[in-house]
Design a protein around this motif. Structure first.
Motif, PDB file in Angstrom:
ATOM      1  N   ILE A   1       0.830  -1.210   0.000  1.00 25.00           N
ATOM      2  CA  ILE A   1       0.000   0.000   0.000  1.00 25.00           C
ATOM      3  C   ILE A   1       0.862   1.257   0.000  1.00 25.00           C
ATOM      4  O   ILE A   1       0.564   2.235  -0.683  1.00 25.00           O
ATOM      5  CB  ILE A   1      -0.945   0.016   1.216  1.00 25.00           C
ATOM      6  CG1 ILE A   1      -1.900  -1.176   1.171  1.00 25.00           C
ATOM      7  CG2 ILE A   1      -1.721   1.335   1.280  1.00 25.00           C
ATOM      8  CD1 ILE A   1      -2.820  -1.211  -0.012  1.00 25.00           C
ATOM      9  N   GLY A   2       1.946   1.248   0.757  1.00 29.21           N
ATOM     10  CA  GLY A   2       2.802   2.431   0.846  1.00 29.21           C
ATOM     11  C   GLY A   2       2.240   3.456   1.812  1.00 29.21           C
ATOM     12  O   GLY A   2       1.210   3.245   2.454  1.00 29.21           O
ATOM     13  N   ASP A   3       2.903   4.598   1.912  1.00 28.43           N
ATOM     14  CA  ASP A   3       2.520   5.592   2.926  1.00 28.43           C
ATOM     15  C   ASP A   3       1.563   6.659   2.408  1.00 28.43           C
ATOM     16  O   ASP A   3       1.191   7.578   3.133  1.00 28.43           O
ATOM     17  CB  ASP A   3       3.762   6.271   3.506  1.00 28.43           C
ATOM     18  CG  ASP A   3       4.596   6.986   2.447  1.00 28.43           C
ATOM     19  OD1 ASP A   3       4.225   6.929   1.247  1.00 28.43           O
ATOM     20  OD2 ASP A   3       5.610   7.598   2.805  1.00 28.43           O
ATOM     21  N   LYS A   4       1.120   6.527   1.151  1.00 28.50           N
ATOM     22  CA  LYS A   4       0.187   7.521   0.591  1.00 28.50           C
ATOM     23  C   LYS A   4      -1.046   6.854  -0.012  1.00 28.50           C
ATOM     24  O   LYS A   4      -1.667   7.395  -0.944  1.00 28.50           O
ATOM     25  CB  LYS A   4       0.894   8.396  -0.441  1.00 28.50           C
ATOM     26  CG  LYS A   4       1.950   9.327   0.152  1.00 28.50           C
ATOM     27  CD  LYS A   4       2.567  10.200  -0.917  1.00 28.50           C
ATOM     28  CE  LYS A   4       3.523  11.238  -0.317  1.00 28.50           C
ATOM     29  NZ  LYS A   4       4.630  10.629   0.407  1.00 28.50           N
ATOM     30  N   GLY A   5      -1.427   5.709   0.520  1.00 28.94           N
ATOM     31  CA  GLY A   5      -2.627   5.047   0.039  1.00 28.94           C
ATOM     32  C   GLY A   5      -3.883   5.749   0.537  1.00 28.94           C
ATOM     33  O   GLY A   5      -3.837   6.513   1.501  1.00 28.94           O
ATOM     34  N   TYR A   6      -4.999   5.467  -0.116  1.00 29.12           N
ATOM     35  CA  TYR A   6      -6.260   6.022   0.374  1.00 29.12           C
ATOM     36  C   TYR A   6      -7.432   5.114   0.004  1.00 29.12           C
ATOM     37  O   TYR A   6      -7.361   4.321  -0.940  1.00 29.12           O
ATOM     38  CB  TYR A   6      -6.491   7.453  -0.121  1.00 29.12           C
ATOM     39  CG  TYR A   6      -6.675   7.632  -1.612  1.00 29.12           C
ATOM     40  CD1 TYR A   6      -7.957   7.745  -2.169  1.00 29.12           C
ATOM     41  CD2 TYR A   6      -5.582   7.723  -2.461  1.00 29.12           C
ATOM     42  CE1 TYR A   6      -8.129   7.931  -3.525  1.00 29.12           C
ATOM     43  CE2 TYR A   6      -5.746   7.916  -3.820  1.00 29.12           C
ATOM     44  CZ  TYR A   6      -7.022   8.014  -4.351  1.00 29.12           C
ATOM     45  OH  TYR A   6      -7.186   8.192  -5.704  1.00 29.12           O
TER      46      TYR A   6
ATOM     47  N   THR B   1     -10.822   8.617   2.648  1.00 27.25           N
ATOM     48  CA  THR B   1      -9.853   8.940   3.701  1.00 27.25           C
ATOM     49  C   THR B   1      -8.495   8.364   3.322  1.00 27.25           C
ATOM     50  O   THR B   1      -8.405   7.439   2.511  1.00 27.25           O
ATOM     51  CB  THR B   1     -10.246   8.370   5.085  1.00 27.25           C
ATOM     52  OG1 THR B   1     -10.329   6.935   4.998  1.00 27.25           O
ATOM     53  CG2 THR B   1     -11.566   8.928   5.570  1.00 27.25           C
ATOM     54  N   ASP B   2      -7.459   8.906   3.918  1.00 26.68           N
ATOM     55  CA  ASP B   2      -6.142   8.337   3.710  1.00 26.68           C
ATOM     56  C   ASP B   2      -6.014   7.047   4.517  1.00 26.68           C
ATOM     57  O   ASP B   2      -6.937   6.649   5.236  1.00 26.68           O
ATOM     58  CB  ASP B   2      -5.051   9.341   4.082  1.00 26.68           C
ATOM     59  CG  ASP B   2      -5.177   9.850   5.515  1.00 26.68           C
ATOM     60  OD1 ASP B   2      -6.132   9.456   6.214  1.00 26.68           O
ATOM     61  OD2 ASP B   2      -4.322  10.652   5.940  1.00 26.68           O
ATOM     62  N   MET B   3      -4.865   6.389   4.393  1.00 27.10           N
ATOM     63  CA  MET B   3      -4.634   5.102   5.057  1.00 27.10           C
ATOM     64  C   MET B   3      -3.400   5.216   5.953  1.00 27.10           C
ATOM     65  O   MET B   3      -2.311   4.787   5.573  1.00 27.10           O
ATOM     66  CB  MET B   3      -4.476   3.990   4.016  1.00 27.10           C
ATOM     67  CG  MET B   3      -5.681   3.809   3.126  1.00 27.10           C
ATOM     68  SD  MET B   3      -5.465   2.557   1.824  1.00 27.10           S
ATOM     69  CE  MET B   3      -5.385   1.040   2.793  1.00 27.10           C
ATOM     70  N   PRO B   4      -3.554   5.756   7.156  1.00 23.84           N
ATOM     71  CA  PRO B   4      -2.388   5.983   8.015  1.00 23.84           C
ATOM     72  C   PRO B   4      -1.724   4.704   8.484  1.00 23.84           C
ATOM     73  O   PRO B   4      -0.547   4.717   8.860  1.00 23.84           O
ATOM     74  CB  PRO B   4      -2.962   6.775   9.197  1.00 23.84           C
ATOM     75  CG  PRO B   4      -4.409   6.429   9.217  1.00 23.84           C
ATOM     76  CD  PRO B   4      -4.798   6.249   7.782  1.00 23.84           C
TER      77      PRO B   4
ATOM     78  N   GLY C   1      -1.927   1.589   6.640  1.00 22.03           N
ATOM     79  CA  GLY C   1      -1.443   0.864   5.468  1.00 22.03           C
ATOM     80  C   GLY C   1      -1.717  -0.620   5.486  1.00 22.03           C
ATOM     81  O   GLY C   1      -1.239  -1.352   4.612  1.00 22.03           O
ATOM     82  N   ASN C   2      -2.497  -1.109   6.468  1.00 22.46           N
ATOM     83  CA  ASN C   2      -2.763  -2.549   6.525  1.00 22.46           C
ATOM     84  C   ASN C   2      -4.194  -2.902   6.128  1.00 22.46           C
ATOM     85  O   ASN C   2      -4.610  -4.045   6.253  1.00 22.46           O
ATOM     86  CB  ASN C   2      -2.453  -3.101   7.922  1.00 22.46           C
ATOM     87  CG  ASN C   2      -3.346  -2.495   9.008  1.00 22.46           C
ATOM     88  OD1 ASN C   2      -4.389  -1.899   8.737  1.00 22.46           O
ATOM     89  ND2 ASN C   2      -2.933  -2.639  10.263  1.00 22.46           N
ATOM     90  N   ILE C   3      -4.952  -1.940   5.661  1.00 17.91           N
ATOM     91  CA  ILE C   3      -6.333  -2.062   5.181  1.00 17.91           C
ATOM     92  C   ILE C   3      -7.327  -2.220   6.321  1.00 17.91           C
ATOM     93  O   ILE C   3      -8.307  -1.467   6.417  1.00 17.91           O
ATOM     94  CB  ILE C   3      -6.507  -3.209   4.159  1.00 17.91           C
ATOM     95  CG1 ILE C   3      -5.643  -2.933   2.911  1.00 17.91           C
ATOM     96  CG2 ILE C   3      -7.985  -3.390   3.777  1.00 17.91           C
ATOM     97  CD1 ILE C   3      -5.650  -4.041   1.880  1.00 17.91           C
ATOM     98  N   VAL C   4      -7.110  -3.173   7.233  1.00 16.03           N
ATOM     99  CA  VAL C   4      -8.078  -3.460   8.290  1.00 16.03           C
ATOM    100  C   VAL C   4      -8.211  -2.287   9.258  1.00 16.03           C
ATOM    101  O   VAL C   4      -9.313  -1.764   9.479  1.00 16.03           O
ATOM    102  CB  VAL C   4      -7.701  -4.752   9.046  1.00 16.03           C
ATOM    103  CG1 VAL C   4      -8.683  -5.007  10.187  1.00 16.03           C
ATOM    104  CG2 VAL C   4      -7.710  -5.944   8.089  1.00 16.03           C
ATOM    105  N   ASP C   5      -7.107  -1.846   9.853  1.00 13.12           N
ATOM    106  CA  ASP C   5      -7.157  -0.703  10.772  1.00 13.12           C
ATOM    107  C   ASP C   5      -7.533   0.581  10.045  1.00 13.12           C
ATOM    108  O   ASP C   5      -8.115   1.493  10.641  1.00 13.12           O
ATOM    109  CB  ASP C   5      -5.810  -0.514  11.478  1.00 13.12           C
ATOM    110  CG  ASP C   5      -5.528  -1.622  12.476  1.00 13.12           C
ATOM    111  OD1 ASP C   5      -6.483  -2.151  13.062  1.00 13.12           O
ATOM    112  OD2 ASP C   5      -4.340  -1.969  12.651  1.00 13.12           O
TER     113      ASP C   5
END
Length: 286
Positions: free
Chosen positions: A113-118, A135-138, A140-144
């Protein structure tokens, strides 16, 4: 007939929290095991589809939810959509599926995912009512990141857990999930209590043979209110792929027709192959 893939809808903590328990091992195997998909992609797709499946329990009538996971590399995307009947689809776009990433099997979901996924979520609520959230993905593991999405985009305290287990050959052996959401008026501290209980009892989620016992093993004050089946349904057909042939330039179609060889298109979602004869291609050219 025994239900293989299903959701248990429960109420807990004096009906202040709804907790959904998902058993979808066979369905995730079906979705993730066609084609040559690396373990990291299976995990990312399995988690995305499992979360979408849990969300099906919140839908009514003809409502549906579509999810898109966008990696830091904007060419890499994962998709899942679900309706209120528990029909699920999930797939990886071509750019990510075919990318020559080094050591793809060793990549974690976070690295993928990397650090800029959303996350993008589209809810079709019927009657021409569409809700979209991003929303962004702080984490990066999808679940959280979905817990974060509901807190930020819908102001709903939520917790997700997806437990995927692999065998010695790197094949999916088990996939189960949990979604907990506070109902209006519930104290926000409850979500932390539930998160702690689930996090400390991952062994129960992974080893309990009787899935229907799990809610009672984890929580004292819990009531199962419904059990409903979920299933993979691609919905593809030969007719669906005609527009793809139309998108080819005329020269390609003429060449295919003159060679008298069929053209084959493979569905990215289910892996089913559709063959178009030279005569069918001739009809498109004319």
């Amino acid at each position: 007939m025994k239900m293989k893939n299903y959701v248990l809808k429960t109420l807990a903590y004096n009906k202040q929290v709804r907790i959904f328990f998902l058993e979808n091992t066979d369905m995730i195997k079906e979705i993730c095991n066609h084609g040559n998909i690396s373990k990291s992609l299976k995990t990312a797709l399995g988690k995305t589809v499992s979360i979408a499946t849990l969300l099906s329990g919140t839908l009514k009538g003809n409502q549906r939810v579509s999810i898109k996971i966008n990696a830091s590399n904007r060419n890499y995307k994962l998709f899942a959509d679900v309706d209120s009947m528990g029909n699920i689809r999930g797939y990886i776009n071509d750019a990510l599926l075919n990318t020559p990433l080094d050591n793809k099997n060793k990549l974690s979901v976070e690295e993928l995912i990397g650090d800029k996924g959303y996350i993008q979520v589209l809810k079709d609520l019927g009657m021409h009512s569409i809700f979209t959230g991003t929303t962004d993905m702080p984490y990066g593991n999808i679940v959280d990141d979905f817990s974060y999405y509901f807190k930020q985009s819908e102001q709903t305290d939520s917790f997700f857990s997806v437990n995927m287990v692999y065998d010695g050959n790197g094949e999916i052996a088990l996939c189960r999930g949990i979604m907990a959401q506070l109902l209006p008026g519930a104290p926000s501290i409850l979500i932390d209590t539930i998160k702690e209980i689930i996090s400390e009892n991952q062994t129960i989620l992974g080893e309990s043979e009787n899935f229907k016992e799990i809610p009672y093993l984890l929580f004292r004050d819990i009531e199962v209110v419904e059990q409903f089946p979920v299933q993979f349904l691609c919905g593809c057909s030969k007719e669906v792929f005609y527009p793809m042939l139309y998108s080819l330039n005329k020269e390609e179609l003429v060449e295919a027709y003159k060679s008298e060889k069929p053209m084959e298109i493979v569905c990215n979602v289910c892996g089913k192959k559709y063959s178009f004869s030279s005569q069918e291609i001739k009809g498109l050219v004319q």
